[in-house]
Design a protein around this motif. Structure first.
Motif, PDB file in Angstrom:
ATOM      1  N   GLY A 151      32.133  69.635 -73.050  1.00  0.00           N
ATOM      2  CA  GLY A 151      33.536  69.962 -73.265  1.00  0.00           C
ATOM      3  C   GLY A 151      33.744  71.300 -73.934  1.00  0.00           C
ATOM      4  O   GLY A 151      34.658  71.464 -74.755  1.00  0.00           O
ATOM      5  N   ILE A 152      32.895  72.284 -73.583  1.00  0.00           N
ATOM      6  CA  ILE A 152      33.021  73.619 -74.163  1.00  0.00           C
ATOM      7  C   ILE A 152      32.919  74.653 -73.045  1.00  0.00           C
ATOM      8  O   ILE A 152      32.648  74.320 -71.894  1.00  0.00           O
ATOM      9  CB  ILE A 152      31.935  73.888 -75.226  1.00  0.00           C
ATOM     10  CG1 ILE A 152      30.542  73.790 -74.609  1.00  0.00           C
ATOM     11  CG2 ILE A 152      32.082  72.904 -76.377  1.00  0.00           C
ATOM     12  CD1 ILE A 152      29.416  74.096 -75.579  1.00  0.00           C
ATOM     13  N   GLY A 153      33.145  75.928 -73.401  1.00  0.00           N
ATOM     14  CA  GLY A 153      33.060  77.000 -72.422  1.00  0.00           C
ATOM     15  C   GLY A 153      31.639  77.504 -72.261  1.00  0.00           C
ATOM     16  O   GLY A 153      30.777  77.299 -73.127  1.00  0.00           O
ATOM     17  N   ARG A 154      31.396  78.185 -71.142  1.00  0.00           N
ATOM     18  CA  ARG A 154      30.068  78.727 -70.862  1.00  0.00           C
ATOM     19  C   ARG A 154      30.178  80.207 -70.531  1.00  0.00           C
ATOM     20  O   ARG A 154      30.974  80.606 -69.671  1.00  0.00           O
ATOM     21  CB  ARG A 154      29.425  77.991 -69.699  1.00  0.00           C
ATOM     22  CG  ARG A 154      28.014  78.473 -69.390  1.00  0.00           C
ATOM     23  CD  ARG A 154      27.300  77.536 -68.439  1.00  0.00           C
ATOM     24  NE  ARG A 154      25.861  77.763 -68.480  1.00  0.00           N
ATOM     25  CZ  ARG A 154      24.957  76.919 -68.027  1.00  0.00           C
ATOM     26  NH1 ARG A 154      25.337  75.768 -67.501  1.00  0.00           N
ATOM     27  NH2 ARG A 154      23.666  77.193 -68.103  1.00  0.00           N
ATOM     28  N   GLY A 158      22.120  72.758 -80.811  1.00  0.00           N
ATOM     29  CA  GLY A 158      23.270  73.519 -80.333  1.00  0.00           C
ATOM     30  C   GLY A 158      24.415  72.624 -79.913  1.00  0.00           C
ATOM     31  O   GLY A 158      25.587  72.895 -80.209  1.00  0.00           O
ATOM     32  N   VAL A 159      24.101  71.525 -79.203  1.00  0.00           N
ATOM     33  CA  VAL A 159      25.144  70.573 -78.799  1.00  0.00           C
ATOM     34  C   VAL A 159      25.800  69.948 -80.023  1.00  0.00           C
ATOM     35  O   VAL A 159      27.036  69.843 -80.103  1.00  0.00           O
ATOM     36  CB  VAL A 159      24.559  69.482 -77.882  1.00  0.00           C
ATOM     37  CG1 VAL A 159      25.557  68.344 -77.692  1.00  0.00           C
ATOM     38  CG2 VAL A 159      24.169  70.068 -76.531  1.00  0.00           C
ATOM     39  N   GLY A 186      27.233  72.542 -65.114  1.00  0.00           N
ATOM     40  CA  GLY A 186      27.950  71.340 -65.514  1.00  0.00           C
ATOM     41  C   GLY A 186      27.725  70.931 -66.946  1.00  0.00           C
ATOM     42  O   GLY A 186      28.419  70.060 -67.466  1.00  0.00           O
ATOM     43  N   TRP A 187      26.739  71.564 -67.616  1.00  0.00           N
ATOM     44  CA  TRP A 187      26.443  71.206 -69.004  1.00  0.00           C
ATOM     45  C   TRP A 187      27.645  71.488 -69.892  1.00  0.00           C
ATOM     46  O   TRP A 187      27.927  70.757 -70.835  1.00  0.00           O
ATOM     47  CB  TRP A 187      25.226  71.982 -69.472  1.00  0.00           C
ATOM     48  CG  TRP A 187      24.573  71.474 -70.707  1.00  0.00           C
ATOM     49  CD1 TRP A 187      24.392  72.151 -71.886  1.00  0.00           C
ATOM     50  CD2 TRP A 187      23.976  70.182 -70.935  1.00  0.00           C
ATOM     51  NE1 TRP A 187      23.732  71.375 -72.803  1.00  0.00           N
ATOM     52  CE2 TRP A 187      23.471  70.163 -72.236  1.00  0.00           C
ATOM     53  CE3 TRP A 187      23.840  69.046 -70.142  1.00  0.00           C
ATOM     54  CZ2 TRP A 187      22.836  69.045 -72.777  1.00  0.00           C
ATOM     55  CZ3 TRP A 187      23.205  67.934 -70.679  1.00  0.00           C
ATOM     56  CH2 TRP A 187      22.715  67.949 -71.978  1.00  0.00           C
TER      57      TRP A 187
END
Length: 351
Positions: free
Chosen positions: A205-208, A175-176, A199-200
């Motif tokens: 550097g993406i949205g959650r 996924g990363v 914090g992942w």
């Protein structure tokens, strides 16, 4: 490091020789495996082609470590290995192993979480881009005795990448890697994974998203990257697919049973979804009579031309990945069976 399993002393001082079996005969020799395992461990290949049931009982009785790629390891087959201590699933997914039966016997189950990461991530993103940029559309419609006009074809599937959100369900290693590649194409990338710490998202550097539903509501492309477990089987059904924006594309390179393929077909037929790219289906390989979306795809029905790509669970494939499978599998077996380490161990209490 845990207790060493190799060469426990027998009365009289002789060593016990451990036996590792790779039942499918995947490779032309066992030289690399034997070198990694070292002395005191015997590496054997079997001749089973479809299931462990083809192996003779006498061979099963010798086996301390079992390595399988395609074969299922059900409870009734585990029972045929009285000495079995470790099962290494030669891939990322571990749904083919009956882990409850293994745990009941004290058998350790491992997988290979770090092989084929680049290949599967690239395949997922390329499926999305090839659909969204019309590559599949024009490939399909320019073939045959009556090709489409030599011109632009209006279609809801074609979109600029930068105006879309790429939703990732499951942010493990693959996924990363998919997130980073989708970002490079200009997508806004958002993920949902309740197992990842706070914090992942900032680290990658993406949205959650806070829930599956929140992810789906904003995903112009949904890419599935979670393992098949009790919790994820049937996770994406018709309700979930209809939460996606109209004209969305669904990509599945994880496991077929996570996605309801019949619901997917209905959402494609009524044009709620623009397209889909599937490297996995619920039953692999498919058996006749083949129903639904796969049959329509094989028959090249006009309604899905340019909208659907189905490949035979090969996203992982490259010569480099095949070598990784071989080397990482036997290294994992050595670590766990011979040295008592916990490399790539799947906890029995996990889903």
């Amino acid at each position: 490091m845990g207790d060493r399993i190799l060469r426990p002393e027998q009365p009289g001082g002789s060593d016990v020789v451990l036996t590792v079996l790779e039942p499918e005969g995947l490779y032309p020799d066992t030289g690399p495996e034997q070198e990694i395992l070292g002395p005191g461990v015997r590496m054997l290949q079997g001749h089973a082609k479809t299931s462990l049931a083809e192996l003779p009982d006498a061979l099963c009785a010798e086996v301390d470590g079992l390595m399988t790629l395609r074969m299922w390891v059900p409870a009734e087959q585990i029972a045929r290995f009285p000495k079995l201590k470790v099962i290494v699933r030669m891939g990322v997914g571990y749904d083919r192993v009956d882990r409850a039966a293994a745990a009941a016997r004290g058998i350790t189950v491992c997988n290979l979480p770090d092989y084929g990461t680049q290949e599967v991530a690239e395949f997922a993103v390329l499926l999305a881009v090839s659909l969204r940029r019309g590559l599949i559309l024009y490939h399909d419609t320019q073939r045959g005795p009556s090709p489409a006009p030599w011109a632009v074809m209006p279609s809801t599937i074609v979109r600029r990448q930068e105006v879309q959100t790429f939703g990732i369900l499951g942010l493990g290693r693959i996924g990363v890697a998919a997130a980073l590649r989708a970002k490079a194409f200009g997508y806004k990338v958002v993920f949902y994974d309740p197992n990842q710490p706070n914090g992942w998202d900032r680290a990658v550097g993406i949205g959650r998203a806070r829930s599956t539903d929140e992810l789906l509501a904003q995903s112009d492309v949904l890419s599935i990257h979670c393992p098949l477990t009790r919790a994820t089987r049937g996770l994406i059904g018709e309700r979930e697919l209809r939460l996606l924006p109209k004209g969305a594309v669904v990509i599945n390179t994880a496991r077929g049973p996570i996605l309801d393929i019949d619901a997917l077909e209905r959402c494609l037929r009524d044009d709620h979804l623009a397209g889909a790219g599937l490297d996995v289906i619920p039953e692999e390989p498919p058996v006749e009579p083949i129903p639904g979306l796969l049959r329509a795809y094989r028959d090249q029905e006009d309604w899905l031309r340019g909208r659907v790509v189905i490949t035979p669970h090969i996203a992982f494939h490259s010569p480099e990945a095949w070598r990784d499978i071989r080397i990482k599998s036997i290294e994992t077996m050595r670590d766990v069976l011979v040295e008592g380490r916990r490399t790539n161990v799947i906890p029995p209490e996990s889903d």
